[in-house]
Scaffold this motif. Sequence first.
Motif, mmCIF file in Angstrom:
data_model
loop_
_atom_site.group_PDB
_atom_site.id
_atom_site.type_symbol
_atom_site.label_atom_id
_atom_site.label_comp_id
_atom_site.label_asym_id
_atom_site.label_seq_id
_atom_site.Cartn_x
_atom_site.Cartn_y
_atom_site.Cartn_z
ATOM 1 N N TRP A 217 4.981 5.561 6.641
ATOM 2 C CA TRP A 217 6.198 4.978 7.227
ATOM 3 C C TRP A 217 7.425 5.790 6.817
ATOM 4 O O TRP A 217 8.286 6.119 7.634
ATOM 5 C CB TRP A 217 6.352 3.521 6.742
ATOM 6 N N ASN B 298 -7.290 6.311 12.677
ATOM 7 C CA ASN B 298 -6.002 6.861 13.104
ATOM 8 C C ASN B 298 -6.165 8.262 13.694
ATOM 9 O O ASN B 298 -5.416 8.656 14.586
ATOM 10 C CB ASN B 298 -5.009 6.886 11.945
ATOM 11 N N SER C 282 0.861 -1.176 0.000
ATOM 12 C CA SER C 282 0.000 0.000 0.000
ATOM 13 C C SER C 282 0.897 1.226 0.000
ATOM 14 O O SER C 282 1.615 1.489 0.968
ATOM 15 C CB SER C 282 -0.887 0.014 1.242
ATOM 16 N N ASP D 199 -2.725 -6.866 4.769
ATOM 17 C CA ASP D 199 -3.685 -5.751 4.728
ATOM 18 C C ASP D 199 -4.422 -5.714 3.384
ATOM 19 O O ASP D 199 -4.362 -4.718 2.656
ATOM 20 C CB ASP D 199 -2.992 -4.379 4.929
ATOM 21 N N GLU E 101 -9.771 3.442 7.862
ATOM 22 C CA GLU E 101 -8.492 3.272 8.580
ATOM 23 C C GLU E 101 -7.925 4.618 8.994
ATOM 24 O O GLU E 101 -7.470 4.797 10.127
ATOM 25 C CB GLU E 101 -7.460 2.586 7.676
ATOM 26 N N THR E 102 -7.927 5.538 8.058
ATOM 27 C CA THR E 102 -7.354 6.853 8.341
ATOM 28 C C THR E 102 -8.191 7.592 9.383
ATOM 29 O O THR E 102 -7.646 8.213 10.302
ATOM 30 C CB THR E 102 -7.239 7.656 7.030
ATOM 31 N N ARG F 172 0.055 4.276 0.183
ATOM 32 C CA ARG F 172 -0.390 5.231 1.196
ATOM 33 C C ARG F 172 0.247 4.888 2.546
ATOM 34 O O ARG F 172 0.832 5.746 3.213
ATOM 35 C CB ARG F 172 -1.923 5.185 1.287
ATOM 36 N N ASP F 173 0.168 3.622 2.920
ATOM 37 C CA ASP F 173 0.737 3.235 4.213
ATOM 38 C C ASP F 173 2.254 3.394 4.220
ATOM 39 O O ASP F 173 2.845 3.827 5.212
ATOM 40 C CB ASP F 173 0.360 1.785 4.537
#
Length: 736
Positions: free
Chosen positions: A349, A372, A342, A731, A368-369, A344-345
């Motif tokens: 990181w 968060n 992903s 994921d 998900e976001t 985006r993920d």
Amino acid sequence: MILQIALNTPLRRVFDYLPPAGLGDTTAPARLEPGVRVRVPFGRRHLVGILIGTSASSAVALAKLKPALEILDERPVFDPVTFDLLCWAAEYYHHPIGEVMAAALPPSLRAGQPADMTLESWSLTGAGRQELKNPGSRRAPQQRALLAWLAQQGPKTVEEIAGRRGGGPFKSVHLKSLLERGWAVATSVPAQPALFELRPSDVTLTDAQTQVVAAITASLGRFAAHLLYGVTGSGKTEVYLQVIAAALAGGGQVLVLVPEIALTPQLVERFRQRFSAGVVVMHSALAGTLRRDAWRAAHGGQARIIIGTRSAVFTSLPSLNLIVVDEEHDASYKQHEGFHYSARDLAVWRAQRAQVPVVLGSATPSLETLENVVQGRYSRLLLPQRVGMARAPRMTLIDLRKHATDQGLSQPAMQAIGQHLEAGGQVIVFLNRRGYAPSLFCNACGWIALCAHCDARMTLHRRAAQLRCHHCGAHAKVPVICGNCGQALYPVGQGTERVEETLARLFPNASLARLDRDTAAAHGAMQAVLERVHRGEARILVGTQMLTKGHHFPDVSLVVILDADQGLFASDFRATERLAQTITQVAGRAGRAARPGEVMIQTSFPEHPLLTRLISGGYEGFAAIALEERRAAHWPPYSRLALLRAEARENAGLDGFLRAAAARGRAVADGAVAVLGPAAALIARRADHFRAHLLIETAARAPLQRFLKQWLPLVESLPRPVGLRWSIDVDPLEVD
Ligand code: ADP
Ligand code: ZN
Ligand code: ZN
């Protein structure tokens, strides 16, 4: 010393080699930094790999180790953070490190071409200087002028000589004639960072934009994740531009990820207009040399703003200051085959490791976001209103059970289309299904045209006079009569092609445009369609979800969503989130400028809570309840998943393999890990392959990672029927 090298092979390991012969021990350490490319013998071939590390010993007997052939680079081809990112991604997604490293390099660099950008710089030879002193020369005045200019200026590139970037008024033919006479010679010099300048903009930020820009700018120089949550047209892009200008003021680089370059030409254009130089575009469809040059410019620091699709997250950027992920909810950030990462993920990181802020922008953030944000890991920055006069569109549901339809268009929708056209507005009709009709059906015996290779129906494409399978690409002639009983066949249901036909019949005076993968297939075709809409030539635009991406159509005043029901009862846990995003994004195309917008959603389930919440509470209202449902059902973000997908020609072999894999998994799983399946995929046979999967579910990341580390080597060592392929998706976006 042993070199550990990642090679572009499907094996989950590094390969040991001896240093190349002749590499003196004194020079070795400097040249053997992890991240340099190394050419090695591999079987009968030579491969280019990446040095991952060195060690004093090897599991392979020393006598069996081969020496590497050549170290290709003086310094690593990745900046240190990118190198760490790649190593981490290989581990987290459990993908072979050689393939991960390869994914990060353009093909020419994978093949060993130089990583640094150099320019040819021209200067005079001794003969050239001699010629200049020769007063009797009858050379053309331009040649003499160029000789004199080079003598005075020193080495210059072709571009400088030709005045494309300031400098001389010469033509390349003048340079050529100097070259032919041996008066000028080229040497390679490292390229310099682009002169970078922010063009003044006439935009005055709104109060909301000013606050958001200030919040993000204040976090420059350290890690912070910001969700920039703003409805379509609220000025997110303007915020990016301002924040980027601040981030680049003192040097450095910015990475901007976008879902699909082809769908965002307007965005790239806005960046190019605002920033004078140093903007490069990176995506995998870019032609070879362009992609290589873009990569080199990024790696060398000449490029200041790098706009790219998901794989651009791996671009080497030695002075990264900021990351922007536009439309962070978009499914195309996840790679769907091979290396299932992903972007985006990984962007988050990377930002954390590089200690820079990351901005995730969306009108419809992923759940998900949003979670968060709830957990305090991301800050939430709101742009609650559209800029200027534009107001949020009015949304209504049309009950398909109560109204007559004509080929899928309800009476109220037809009426509204007529009214908006009359008032000079443009209309968007959205249907997420291309082709003419999703099935071809015999009324007499019930026969349906099926794909010979998949468990799926063939879609009728009338203009192309073909039946096409949207799952495997197979196509066939359209049968005239039922192959079973000889009766006539009828197209059932609607695709965009049929809707276009119906609208042409109902509104003969309104010119139409259609945007879907069929009409956009040819190069430049999509741009042509969009321009017809922008110029106001096309009054009605019919299309699929291609319409949802970022286009700005100031005169569209009505959006009709023909069929909201496809996603309401789908089995996938993310289906409703996707539907809510699509509806909200399509709706956002209405009334973006002065015209007030109207959105009509046709449905047979107007009481469905998803739809009623979306109407009353907007996307945010939907998301709050959707998160509660996810929590109750233990779906992400309240659990962690991995999916092992497999496919094979024989169903029995596939099932046996997955059962064995599941048994190994259950043997090593502790209480924290559930191994579910095997279960057949939704389309159990595709392109003559049977497909099934195992689902791994845990409450948290760490036990999932521990489990996969133990389990996957066991899966790898299982006997496998010929032709069976499997992959692991950590994921996953879809559990299918
Ligand atoms: P988003 O990215 O959220 O869809 P944009 O940044 O594209 O929004 O803004 C929508 C439209 O409003 C664009 O035409 C943009 O040029 C314009 N715009 C954005 N901010 C301002 C502002 N502060 N003043 C005037 N126009 C603006
Ligand atoms: Zn029949
Ligand atoms: Zn098929």
